[in-house]
Design a protein around this motif. Sequence first.
Motif, short mmCIF file in Angstrom:
data_model
loop_
_atom_site.label_atom_id
_atom_site.label_comp_id
_atom_site.label_asym_id
_atom_site.label_seq_id
_atom_site.Cartn_x
_atom_site.Cartn_y
_atom_site.Cartn_z
N LEU A 188 0.82 -1.21 0.00
CA LEU A 188 0.00 0.00 0.00
C LEU A 188 0.85 1.27 0.00
N ILE A 189 2.08 1.19 0.54
CA ILE A 189 2.95 2.37 0.63
C ILE A 189 3.24 2.93 -0.77
N THR A 190 3.63 2.07 -1.69
CA THR A 190 3.98 2.54 -3.04
C THR A 190 2.73 3.04 -3.78
N LEU A 191 1.59 2.37 -3.58
CA LEU A 191 0.36 2.80 -4.25
C LEU A 191 -0.10 4.16 -3.74
N LEU A 192 0.06 4.40 -2.44
CA LEU A 192 -0.27 5.73 -1.90
C LEU A 192 0.71 6.78 -2.40
N ASP A 193 1.99 6.41 -2.48
CA ASP A 193 3.03 7.34 -2.94
C ASP A 193 2.77 7.77 -4.39
N LEU A 249 3.42 8.17 3.47
CA LEU A 249 3.24 7.69 4.83
C LEU A 249 4.34 6.70 5.15
N SER A 250 4.76 6.67 6.41
CA SER A 250 5.77 5.70 6.82
C SER A 250 5.14 4.31 6.89
N SER A 251 5.99 3.31 6.97
CA SER A 251 5.48 1.94 7.04
C SER A 251 4.66 1.71 8.31
N SER A 252 5.06 2.35 9.43
CA SER A 252 4.29 2.19 10.66
C SER A 252 2.94 2.90 10.57
N GLN A 253 2.89 4.04 9.88
CA GLN A 253 1.61 4.73 9.70
C GLN A 253 0.65 3.90 8.86
N VAL A 254 1.16 3.31 7.79
CA VAL A 254 0.32 2.48 6.92
C VAL A 254 -0.12 1.23 7.67
N TYR A 255 0.78 0.64 8.45
CA TYR A 255 0.43 -0.54 9.24
C TYR A 255 -0.72 -0.22 10.21
N ARG A 256 -0.61 0.91 10.93
CA ARG A 256 -1.68 1.30 11.86
C ARG A 256 -2.98 1.59 11.13
N LEU A 257 -2.89 2.17 9.93
CA LEU A 257 -4.08 2.47 9.14
C LEU A 257 -4.80 1.19 8.75
N VAL A 258 -4.05 0.14 8.45
CA VAL A 258 -4.64 -1.12 8.02
C VAL A 258 -5.12 -1.95 9.21
N VAL A 259 -4.30 -2.04 10.25
CA VAL A 259 -4.58 -2.96 11.36
C VAL A 259 -5.52 -2.36 12.39
N GLU A 260 -5.38 -1.07 12.68
CA GLU A 260 -6.19 -0.44 13.72
C GLU A 260 -7.32 0.37 13.08
N PRO A 307 -8.88 3.82 12.53
CA PRO A 307 -8.45 5.22 12.64
C PRO A 307 -9.52 6.09 13.30
N GLU A 308 -9.07 6.97 14.19
CA GLU A 308 -9.98 7.93 14.82
C GLU A 308 -10.12 9.17 13.94
N ARG A 309 -9.03 9.54 13.28
CA ARG A 309 -9.03 10.67 12.34
C ARG A 309 -8.40 10.20 11.04
N LEU A 310 -8.96 10.66 9.92
CA LEU A 310 -8.45 10.23 8.62
C LEU A 310 -8.58 11.39 7.65
N SER A 311 -7.48 11.69 6.99
CA SER A 311 -7.47 12.75 6.00
C SER A 311 -8.34 12.34 4.82
N LEU A 312 -9.09 13.29 4.28
CA LEU A 312 -9.93 12.99 3.12
C LEU A 312 -9.08 12.63 1.91
N LYS A 313 -7.87 13.20 1.82
CA LYS A 313 -6.97 12.84 0.71
C LYS A 313 -6.58 11.37 0.79
N ILE A 314 -6.28 10.91 2.00
CA ILE A 314 -5.93 9.50 2.18
C ILE A 314 -7.13 8.61 1.89
N LEU A 315 -8.30 9.01 2.37
CA LEU A 315 -9.51 8.23 2.11
C LEU A 315 -9.79 8.14 0.61
N MET A 316 -9.68 9.25 -0.10
CA MET A 316 -9.92 9.24 -1.55
C MET A 316 -8.88 8.38 -2.27
#
Length: 113
Positions: free
Chosen positions: A26-31, A37-48, A50-59
């Motif tokens: 997912l890191i390269t596809l987002l890039d 996003l760092s690998s830990s940010q992407v990991y948390r996004l997938v596994v946990e 999210p309480e807050r999420l940027s609309l750009k990331i969601l789109m």
Amino acid sequence: MAAKLDYHWHLRKVMADRGLFSTTDLITLLDERGITLSSSQVYRLVVERPERLSLKILMALLDILNCTMDDLIEPTAAAGAGTATRTKKAVGAEAGVGDLRPKRARIRGIEQS
């Protein structure tokens, strides 16, 4: 009073349905879409969840996974939503003894013979 809502986050399931089993994929596809996003940010996004999420990331996620928001986010009723209207019960009432409670004793006058 409005109902309290919660949600389930289904990113991991949607990724698996699309053949993406690693968070690093997912890191390269987002890039490619201008999101770094760092690998830990992407990991948390997938596994946990999210309480807050940027609309750009969601789109970007919707574009990458070719899905809708309904696929990623499922609204649900909050776990503690029904506690506000609960009434107080007597001690021991939650044990379910119902009609088995003893009746109150009546003290009568002593008869003298």
